[in-house]
Design a protein around this motif. Structure first.
Motif, short mmCIF file in Angstrom:
data_model
loop_
_atom_site.label_atom_id
_atom_site.label_comp_id
_atom_site.label_asym_id
_atom_site.label_seq_id
_atom_site.Cartn_x
_atom_site.Cartn_y
_atom_site.Cartn_z
N ASP A 196 0.84 -1.19 0.00
CA ASP A 196 0.00 0.00 0.00
C ASP A 196 0.88 1.25 0.00
O ASP A 196 2.00 1.21 0.48
CB ASP A 196 -0.89 0.02 1.24
CG ASP A 196 -1.86 -1.16 1.27
OD1 ASP A 196 -2.32 -1.57 0.19
OD2 ASP A 196 -2.16 -1.66 2.36
N PRO A 197 0.35 2.37 -0.49
CA PRO A 197 1.12 3.61 -0.41
C PRO A 197 1.36 3.99 1.06
O PRO A 197 0.60 3.61 1.94
CB PRO A 197 0.22 4.65 -1.08
CG PRO A 197 -0.77 3.87 -1.87
CD PRO A 197 -0.91 2.57 -1.18
N ASP B 99 -2.19 11.50 3.07
CA ASP B 99 -1.89 10.47 2.09
C ASP B 99 -2.01 11.08 0.71
O ASP B 99 -3.05 11.62 0.36
CB ASP B 99 -2.88 9.31 2.24
CG ASP B 99 -2.74 8.27 1.16
OD1 ASP B 99 -1.69 8.18 0.52
OD2 ASP B 99 -3.72 7.52 0.94
N ASN B 100 -0.95 11.03 -0.04
CA ASN B 100 -1.01 11.54 -1.41
C ASN B 100 -0.64 10.47 -2.43
O ASN B 100 -0.34 10.76 -3.57
CB ASN B 100 -0.16 12.79 -1.58
CG ASN B 100 1.27 12.58 -1.18
OD1 ASN B 100 1.65 11.47 -0.84
ND2 ASN B 100 2.07 13.62 -1.22
N GLY B 101 -0.66 9.21 -2.00
CA GLY B 101 -0.44 8.11 -2.92
C GLY B 101 1.01 7.79 -3.22
O GLY B 101 1.30 7.04 -4.13
N TYR B 102 1.95 8.36 -2.46
CA TYR B 102 3.36 8.09 -2.71
C TYR B 102 3.73 6.68 -2.24
O TYR B 102 3.36 6.24 -1.18
CB TYR B 102 4.26 9.09 -1.99
CG TYR B 102 4.34 10.44 -2.64
CD1 TYR B 102 4.20 10.60 -4.01
CD2 TYR B 102 4.60 11.57 -1.89
CE1 TYR B 102 4.29 11.84 -4.61
CE2 TYR B 102 4.69 12.82 -2.49
CZ TYR B 102 4.53 12.94 -3.85
OH TYR B 102 4.62 14.16 -4.43
N TRP B 103 4.51 6.01 -3.08
CA TRP B 103 4.97 4.66 -2.75
C TRP B 103 6.37 4.71 -2.14
O TRP B 103 6.86 3.70 -1.63
CB TRP B 103 4.96 3.80 -4.00
CG TRP B 103 3.57 3.58 -4.47
CD1 TRP B 103 2.84 4.41 -5.26
CD2 TRP B 103 2.71 2.50 -4.15
NE1 TRP B 103 1.58 3.91 -5.46
CE2 TRP B 103 1.48 2.73 -4.79
CE3 TRP B 103 2.86 1.36 -3.39
CZ2 TRP B 103 0.41 1.86 -4.69
CZ3 TRP B 103 1.79 0.49 -3.30
CH2 TRP B 103 0.58 0.74 -3.94
N LEU C 292 7.09 11.00 0.50
CA LEU C 292 5.98 11.38 1.37
C LEU C 292 6.47 12.24 2.54
O LEU C 292 5.85 13.25 2.88
CB LEU C 292 5.26 10.15 1.90
CG LEU C 292 4.07 10.45 2.82
CD1 LEU C 292 2.95 11.14 2.05
CD2 LEU C 292 3.57 9.19 3.47
N ILE C 293 7.59 11.88 3.13
CA ILE C 293 8.16 12.65 4.24
C ILE C 293 8.50 14.06 3.78
O ILE C 293 8.20 15.04 4.47
CB ILE C 293 9.40 11.93 4.83
CG1 ILE C 293 8.96 10.66 5.54
CG2 ILE C 293 10.16 12.85 5.77
CD1 ILE C 293 10.10 9.74 5.92
N ASN C 294 9.10 14.20 2.60
CA ASN C 294 9.43 15.52 2.08
C ASN C 294 8.17 16.36 1.85
O ASN C 294 8.15 17.55 2.13
CB ASN C 294 10.24 15.41 0.79
CG ASN C 294 11.64 14.91 1.03
OD1 ASN C 294 12.18 15.05 2.11
ND2 ASN C 294 12.22 14.29 0.02
N ALA C 295 7.11 15.73 1.34
CA ALA C 295 5.85 16.45 1.13
C ALA C 295 5.23 16.87 2.46
O ALA C 295 4.72 17.97 2.59
CB ALA C 295 4.88 15.58 0.33
N TRP C 296 5.26 15.99 3.46
CA TRP C 296 4.71 16.30 4.78
C TRP C 296 5.47 17.44 5.45
O TRP C 296 4.88 18.33 6.04
CB TRP C 296 4.74 15.06 5.67
CG TRP C 296 4.41 15.34 7.10
CD1 TRP C 296 5.28 15.53 8.13
CD2 TRP C 296 3.11 15.49 7.66
NE1 TRP C 296 4.62 15.77 9.30
CE2 TRP C 296 3.27 15.76 9.04
CE3 TRP C 296 1.82 15.43 7.14
CZ2 TRP C 296 2.20 15.96 9.90
CZ3 TRP C 296 0.75 15.62 8.01
CH2 TRP C 296 0.94 15.89 9.35
#
Length: 73
Positions: free
Chosen positions: A37-38, A50-54, A59-63
């Motif tokens: 799962d993402p 949750d933005n669908g990053y695998w 994801l950490i950089n986006a957060w």
């Protein structure tokens, strides 16, 4: 995976957890052979990101990117 510190929850200031990914994936009736799962980030206050990053690092950089951060133009 490169271990990067997560910024606290923007709503309550609490500690957040990184979840999902291949290591937390379990087969289900609807998804018996997926690669996992993402990733997603969750806080005890109910904040869910949750933005669908695998890739966990993406994801950490986006957060960690916040509107108050200086933009590099």
């Amino acid at each position: 995976m490169k271990e990067t510190e997560l910024k606290p929850c923007p709503f309550c200031g609490g500690e957040v957890e990184l979840r999902g990914g291949l290591e937390n994936w379990r087969p289900t009736f609807y998804d018996p052979d997926s690669g996992g799962d993402p990733y997603y980030i969750q806080c005890k206050c109910g904040c869910f990101f949750d933005n669908g990053y695998w890739e966990a690092e993406d994801l950490i950089n986006a957060w960690n990117r916040r509107s108050t951060d200086e933009r590099a133009d």
